[in-house]
Design a protein around this motif. Structure first.
Motif: not given
Length: 305
Positions: A145-151
């Motif tokens: 989820p954090a990677a999704s937000r960052a990307a």
């Protein structure tokens, strides 16, 4: 890959059925978004009954693992901060470290120092297994989820780099049962979360070892595996920027001042943890997978991994 009209329809039927039958409820930490449901559908080739059975089994495991369920286990054993973490990493380090060029979190594992008899002088086998379990759960609970937000797009898979330098048959026999159990929970309870597996510094004995491991894996998993020797640097740098790849693997990152790349937990997930701590809230439950991934506006059938 993009969803066909039939797959989109299956997803909608699946969502209705699992909620109607209370296999999933809003707020469940497994995730209630389409990305989560699609992982189970893809793992069972969009067969509704088989996907539902897989999800049901997963939910039952999540309620019982560790004696009182995954949420309680995660509360008492933070995968990024527990007393035995450094000792465990001396033997079998496994950690998430930044992202590859596609935005996928990079999971790195070193097996060369593996010495379970020595490790179990300091950590019980049960505690070690719990550490493995919460590390696996952190991928869908926090990391993706954090990677999704960052990307700014949906990221539903990680890339795994396994370094076998110094690893031989004697160590394999030590870890065989534990490795098989780890593969099993990954495939059964966290399906379709590995986009690529790069095995580097594979020793000559790995042909024999791979012959034992391969039958444990689903055909789709085997197709994602690349076995490399010692000339791996350029291949890794094709996938991961040098600044995101630990120096020990041929990159330039050292995570200086953060305990080193292995203990730092560096990546968007750690940035979010630090932000919550600055705001006076260190609770990882505040950003469960369903809530997080729903924030990303990318269409569910977009090919982002």
């Amino acid at each position: 890959m993009s969803l066909t009209p039939e797959q989109k329809e299956t997803l909608e039927v699946f969502r209705k059925q699992v909620f109607d039958e209370e296999i999933i409820r809003e707020g469940d930490t497994i995730g209630t978004d389409d990305t989560t449901l699609l992982r189970f559908l893809r793992a069972r080739k969009f067969n509704l009954n088989e996907s539902k059975k897989m999800l049901q089994n997963c939910q039952q495991w999540r309620k019982t693992v560790g004696g009182d369920g995954i949420d309680a286990l995660y509360d008492r054993l933070d995968p990024y901060d527990y007393p035995e973490r450094e000792e465990i990493f001396k033997s079998w380090s496994m950690y998430f470290h930044k992202n590859d060029k596609k935005g996928r979190p990079v999971n790195i594992q070193f097996f060369g120092g593996l010495n379970l008899p020595e490790l179990y002088k300091h950590v019980t086998p049960e505690r070690h297994w719990e550490a493995i379990v919460v590390n696996a759960d952190s991928l869908t609970r926090e990391v993706l989820p954090a990677a999704s937000r960052a990307a700014g797009k949906r990221i539903h898979q990680s890339i795994v780099i396994v370094d076998l330098k110094g690893f031989g048959l004697s160590q394999f026999w030590q870890v065989k049962s534990l490795a098989q159990a780890s593969f099993q929970i990954s495939q059964d309870y966290f399906p379709d979360t590995m986009g690529q597996l790069l095995i580097i510094n594979a020793p000559s004995s790995f042909t024999f070892i791979w012959g034992i491991i391969k039958p444990w894996l689903a055909k789709e998993t085997v197709e994602k595996v690349d076995i490399l020797g010692s000339n791996y640097r350029e291949i890794l740098l094709d996938v991961v920027d040098a600044g995101n790849l630990p120096e020990i693997l041929g990159g330039t990152c050292t995570c200086e001042g953060e305990g080193g790349c292995d203990l730092s937990g560096a990546g968007p997930w750690m940035d979010e943890r630090k932000e919550r701590k600055r705001n006076g809230n260190g609770n990882t439950e505040d950003s469960g997978p369903g809530e997080k991934t729903e924030e990303i506006a990318t269409p569910i059938d977009a090919d982002v991994n």
